[in-house]
Write a protein that holds these residues in place. Sequence first.
Motif, PDB file in Angstrom:
ATOM      1  N   HIS A  96      67.754  68.531  -8.644  1.00  0.00           N
ATOM      2  CA  HIS A  96      69.009  69.234  -8.366  1.00  0.00           C
ATOM      3  C   HIS A  96      70.062  68.304  -8.955  1.00  0.00           C
ATOM      4  O   HIS A  96      70.230  67.187  -8.500  1.00  0.00           O
ATOM      5  CB  HIS A  96      69.205  69.436  -6.878  1.00  0.00           C
ATOM      6  CG  HIS A  96      70.478  70.154  -6.558  1.00  0.00           C
ATOM      7  ND1 HIS A  96      70.875  71.283  -7.227  1.00  0.00           N
ATOM      8  CD2 HIS A  96      71.459  69.897  -5.671  1.00  0.00           C
ATOM      9  CE1 HIS A  96      72.038  71.692  -6.745  1.00  0.00           C
ATOM     10  NE2 HIS A  96      72.410  70.854  -5.806  1.00  0.00           N
ATOM     11  N   PHE A  97      70.773  68.756  -9.972  1.00  0.00           N
ATOM     12  CA  PHE A  97      71.382  67.866 -10.950  1.00  0.00           C
ATOM     13  C   PHE A  97      72.651  67.146 -10.490  1.00  0.00           C
ATOM     14  O   PHE A  97      73.172  66.319 -11.221  1.00  0.00           O
ATOM     15  CB  PHE A  97      71.694  68.644 -12.231  1.00  0.00           C
ATOM     16  CG  PHE A  97      70.469  69.012 -13.024  1.00  0.00           C
ATOM     17  CD1 PHE A  97      69.986  68.167 -13.999  1.00  0.00           C
ATOM     18  CD2 PHE A  97      69.805  70.200 -12.791  1.00  0.00           C
ATOM     19  CE1 PHE A  97      68.870  68.503 -14.751  1.00  0.00           C
ATOM     20  CE2 PHE A  97      68.684  70.550 -13.538  1.00  0.00           C
ATOM     21  CZ  PHE A  97      68.215  69.694 -14.516  1.00  0.00           C
ATOM     22  N   GLU A  98      73.197  67.472  -9.338  1.00  0.00           N
ATOM     23  CA  GLU A  98      74.403  66.746  -8.932  1.00  0.00           C
ATOM     24  C   GLU A  98      74.072  65.265  -8.745  1.00  0.00           C
ATOM     25  O   GLU A  98      72.971  64.903  -8.332  1.00  0.00           O
ATOM     26  CB  GLU A  98      74.992  67.341  -7.652  1.00  0.00           C
ATOM     27  CG  GLU A  98      74.072  67.274  -6.448  1.00  0.00           C
ATOM     28  CD  GLU A  98      74.619  68.027  -5.252  1.00  0.00           C
ATOM     29  OE1 GLU A  98      75.730  68.544  -5.333  1.00  0.00           O
ATOM     30  OE2 GLU A  98      73.913  68.096  -4.227  1.00  0.00           O
ATOM     31  N   LYS A  99      75.027  64.420  -9.087  1.00  0.00           N
ATOM     32  CA  LYS A  99      74.862  62.968  -8.957  1.00  0.00           C
ATOM     33  C   LYS A  99      75.898  62.452  -7.978  1.00  0.00           C
ATOM     34  O   LYS A  99      77.101  62.652  -8.175  1.00  0.00           O
ATOM     35  CB  LYS A  99      75.054  62.281 -10.310  1.00  0.00           C
ATOM     36  CG  LYS A  99      73.878  62.348 -11.267  1.00  0.00           C
ATOM     37  CD  LYS A  99      74.265  61.612 -12.562  1.00  0.00           C
ATOM     38  CE  LYS A  99      73.085  61.312 -13.428  1.00  0.00           C
ATOM     39  NZ  LYS A  99      73.499  60.584 -14.657  1.00  0.00           N
ATOM     40  N   MET A 100      75.433  61.767  -6.941  1.00  0.00           N
ATOM     41  CA  MET A 100      76.296  61.300  -5.876  1.00  0.00           C
ATOM     42  C   MET A 100      76.436  59.777  -5.929  1.00  0.00           C
ATOM     43  O   MET A 100      75.460  59.057  -6.157  1.00  0.00           O
ATOM     44  CB  MET A 100      75.737  61.706  -4.510  1.00  0.00           C
ATOM     45  CG  MET A 100      75.185  63.126  -4.432  1.00  0.00           C
ATOM     46  SD  MET A 100      76.393  64.404  -4.854  1.00  0.00           S
ATOM     47  CE  MET A 100      77.494  64.314  -3.450  1.00  0.00           C
ATOM     48  N   LEU A 101      77.646  59.299  -5.663  1.00  0.00           N
ATOM     49  CA  LEU A 101      77.866  57.860  -5.614  1.00  0.00           C
ATOM     50  C   LEU A 101      76.976  57.202  -4.576  1.00  0.00           C
ATOM     51  O   LEU A 101      76.374  56.151  -4.828  1.00  0.00           O
ATOM     52  CB  LEU A 101      79.342  57.565  -5.309  1.00  0.00           C
ATOM     53  CG  LEU A 101      79.681  56.106  -4.987  1.00  0.00           C
ATOM     54  CD1 LEU A 101      79.308  55.183  -6.145  1.00  0.00           C
ATOM     55  CD2 LEU A 101      81.165  55.967  -4.636  1.00  0.00           C
ATOM     56  N   TYR A 102      76.885  57.801  -3.387  1.00  0.00           N
ATOM     57  CA  TYR A 102      76.162  57.112  -2.308  1.00  0.00           C
ATOM     58  C   TYR A 102      74.696  56.924  -2.652  1.00  0.00           C
ATOM     59  O   TYR A 102      74.116  55.865  -2.390  1.00  0.00           O
ATOM     60  CB  TYR A 102      76.341  57.821  -0.970  1.00  0.00           C
ATOM     61  CG  TYR A 102      76.031  59.293  -0.912  1.00  0.00           C
ATOM     62  CD1 TYR A 102      74.735  59.779  -0.928  1.00  0.00           C
ATOM     63  CD2 TYR A 102      77.065  60.221  -0.798  1.00  0.00           C
ATOM     64  CE1 TYR A 102      74.461  61.131  -0.841  1.00  0.00           C
ATOM     65  CE2 TYR A 102      76.812  61.582  -0.712  1.00  0.00           C
ATOM     66  CZ  TYR A 102      75.504  62.033  -0.736  1.00  0.00           C
ATOM     67  OH  TYR A 102      75.239  63.383  -0.653  1.00  0.00           O
ATOM     68  N   ASP A 103      74.048  57.933  -3.258  1.00  0.00           N
ATOM     69  CA  ASP A 103      72.643  57.765  -3.646  1.00  0.00           C
ATOM     70  C   ASP A 103      72.489  56.595  -4.605  1.00  0.00           C
ATOM     71  O   ASP A 103      71.600  55.753  -4.459  1.00  0.00           O
ATOM     72  CB  ASP A 103      72.131  59.031  -4.349  1.00  0.00           C
ATOM     73  CG  ASP A 103      71.807  60.152  -3.383  1.00  0.00           C
ATOM     74  OD1 ASP A 103      71.283  59.861  -2.296  1.00  0.00           O
ATOM     75  OD2 ASP A 103      72.073  61.308  -3.723  1.00  0.00           O
ATOM     76  N   ASN A 104      73.336  56.559  -5.604  1.00  0.00           N
ATOM     77  CA  ASN A 104      73.168  55.565  -6.654  1.00  0.00           C
ATOM     78  C   ASN A 104      73.527  54.164  -6.196  1.00  0.00           C
ATOM     79  O   ASN A 104      72.903  53.188  -6.624  1.00  0.00           O
ATOM     80  CB  ASN A 104      73.961  55.995  -7.882  1.00  0.00           C
ATOM     81  CG  ASN A 104      73.282  57.147  -8.598  1.00  0.00           C
ATOM     82  OD1 ASN A 104      72.339  56.934  -9.349  1.00  0.00           O
ATOM     83  ND2 ASN A 104      73.727  58.373  -8.344  1.00  0.00           N
ATOM     84  N   ALA A 105      74.504  54.047  -5.299  1.00  0.00           N
ATOM     85  CA  ALA A 105      74.810  52.733  -4.741  1.00  0.00           C
ATOM     86  C   ALA A 105      73.628  52.201  -3.933  1.00  0.00           C
ATOM     87  O   ALA A 105      73.227  51.035  -4.074  1.00  0.00           O
ATOM     88  CB  ALA A 105      76.062  52.818  -3.871  1.00  0.00           C
ATOM     89  N   LEU A 106      73.045  53.046  -3.103  1.00  0.00           N
ATOM     90  CA  LEU A 106      71.892  52.623  -2.310  1.00  0.00           C
ATOM     91  C   LEU A 106      70.700  52.296  -3.193  1.00  0.00           C
ATOM     92  O   LEU A 106      69.999  51.299  -2.978  1.00  0.00           O
ATOM     93  CB  LEU A 106      71.522  53.726  -1.319  1.00  0.00           C
ATOM     94  CG  LEU A 106      72.490  53.955  -0.150  1.00  0.00           C
ATOM     95  CD1 LEU A 106      72.199  55.287   0.526  1.00  0.00           C
ATOM     96  CD2 LEU A 106      72.386  52.812   0.867  1.00  0.00           C
ATOM     97  N   LEU A 107      70.462  53.138  -4.213  1.00  0.00           N
ATOM     98  CA  LEU A 107      69.285  52.941  -5.053  1.00  0.00           C
ATOM     99  C   LEU A 107      69.421  51.716  -5.952  1.00  0.00           C
ATOM    100  O   LEU A 107      68.448  50.981  -6.169  1.00  0.00           O
ATOM    101  CB  LEU A 107      69.028  54.198  -5.883  1.00  0.00           C
ATOM    102  CG  LEU A 107      68.445  55.359  -5.077  1.00  0.00           C
ATOM    103  CD1 LEU A 107      68.571  56.672  -5.842  1.00  0.00           C
ATOM    104  CD2 LEU A 107      66.984  55.099  -4.715  1.00  0.00           C
TER     105      LEU A 107
END
Length: 663
Positions: free
Chosen positions: A257-268
């Motif tokens: 699901h193509f949306e990109k979220m800041l919180y996901d990427n900061a955690l990852l």
Amino acid sequence: MNRLQHATSPYLLQHAGNPVDWWEWSDEAFAEARRRDVPVLLSVGYAACHWCHVMAHESFEDEATARLMNELFVNIKVDREERPDIDAVYMEATQAMVGQGGWPMTVFATPDGHPFYCGTYFPRAQFQTLLGAVKKAWSEQRDDVLAQGRQVVDALSFRGNGLGGGTAAPGSEQLAGAVRALAGAYDRVRGGFGGAPKFPPSMALEFLLRHHARTGDGEALAMASHTLEAMARGGMYDQIGGGFARYSVDAGWVVPHFEKMLYDNALLARVYAHWWRLSGSPFARRIALETCEWMLRDLRTEQGGLASALDADSEGVEGKYYVWTPQELEEVLGQSDGAWAAELFEVTGTFEHGTSVLQLLNDPDDEERYARVRARLLEKRAGRVPPARDDKVVAAWNGLAVAALAECGALFERPDLATAAEEIARLLMELHVDGDRLVRTSRDGSAGNNAGVLEDYADVAEGLLALHGVTGDAGHVRLAGALLDTVLERFADGDGGFYDTADDAERLFRRPQDPTDNATPSGQFAAAGALLSYAALTGSARHREAAAAALAPAGALAGKHARFAGWGLAVAEAFAAGPVEVAVVGPGADERTRALHRTALMSPAPGAVVSVGEPGADGVPLLEGRGLVDGAPAAYVCRDFACRLPVGTPAELARELAGQLDR
């Protein structure tokens, strides 16, 4: 244009041209419902939400549907990312009524705000029928409708979170049990937990890495490593631009699901950096760095903060910006490189309309060619119509990014990343911090009107403390302490836990409180982590005891629902490990100080805190009274402020740190 034209939220502004007479959430909107004697129609979503766009196009942009809405209801739009408190209480009602939730969330409520009918996305014809049915019930069965609203409010008000109180963090047996619980849900073929859809289990992976670091549990490391590699090789990871999508719609991490979220990427980014610290994997290093670089390239605002998200859609089509056909690859790269790239990235034309998302199931056989191909594809893609960006700055998510960028900057010797973390922290201090209180959002350099919630205080404090470990700036510890004191004074529930809103926040029909993790660490577990780190740097028993009490629900969840307590379990690992405290004392320009500092930061000891400063530096109690040894820089390894003899070389420090792990 309706009333939303004056909003600051990008999501609300998306609806400013609707024929619906939208109101922002306000006392005036509910007063208008009472004056007209009509129900409230509350619609909650966020700017990057695909199905929110679908419902907007089908219903809210439709003149006939809008006429019904305007005639029969007072219509209120809420950005769930600006007002997570509103979203939380009405989502709880939605899940209680229909058994599931999601966005857009559609709630019919009394003029007092009591929900009496809830749902999520409705197709236009169904939605129009529902509007008429709710109006009929309001007109002909008013007493039943009001009673339903009161029953929902009463049931939710007295339900609690079901996890009980307590003062103890989960111990070693419970933490081992959580690993067994995760193993029971583990997908041994594709990685991750459970089936489709699959969300990145960032917090559970952080727990598994910390558990392995403390105990040597090989299964914990294997589950984490397999999942981390599978996610980053699949289509959920942007193989040419970096960064992760919100989730995979399938169980194999192929179609995002193509949306990109800041919180996901900061955690990852932070989890991949910690995986590298444990394993030395070049792949982990590359993914962590590319994710940081994506955040700064695509989300950085003019003021130095990070925007919230990128939309899933481009030109009205989900994923159009990211997918390729074999023919497009050949046109961009030429026949030879195009065929090579199609094979490498699994571009077979089997996705929608003959396109494919890019995967990287095997490492390239030619790194130079791989770099050239990626750069050319990224350059070509930049000419496409990009997804819309939700450019509001959310305090909590920027706090998570500060921690990730600071640590990646230090671990990978990328001072530009640490500098970016400092700039984000500066923006938060200038726009979001007002004394010891926080504002949740800002946009275009102006602070919003929404009060910070628990996760804002906790995640900003977490970021500041991580940044202190990298820079040694004592001001970050002081500000984190002020924010955490506000948490203790304004958010405490009197039973060891915390509410999600302050005691002087706007009163809703229920004061939200949920200690379980969702897409981000729960406010309570995030607060526990920051409280524990602050206690380790300052020796504060008050903060350590508050952290232990806040972790109690993680123990209740560990046996059967460990996936919903990943951050709490990760913090509990730090609690079980001490956490280790390292004071590095020496001149900042001295290479020996820098070598000791880097060695301390390289320790995988769960939740280890590091402070570095000049001899005689004050402001951080962990450094006070620690001096040079024979005129040379020294490192002190401590637990509960009880320190072992100082050491002067990186090799000695590494041995001391290894000896602190429970194996």
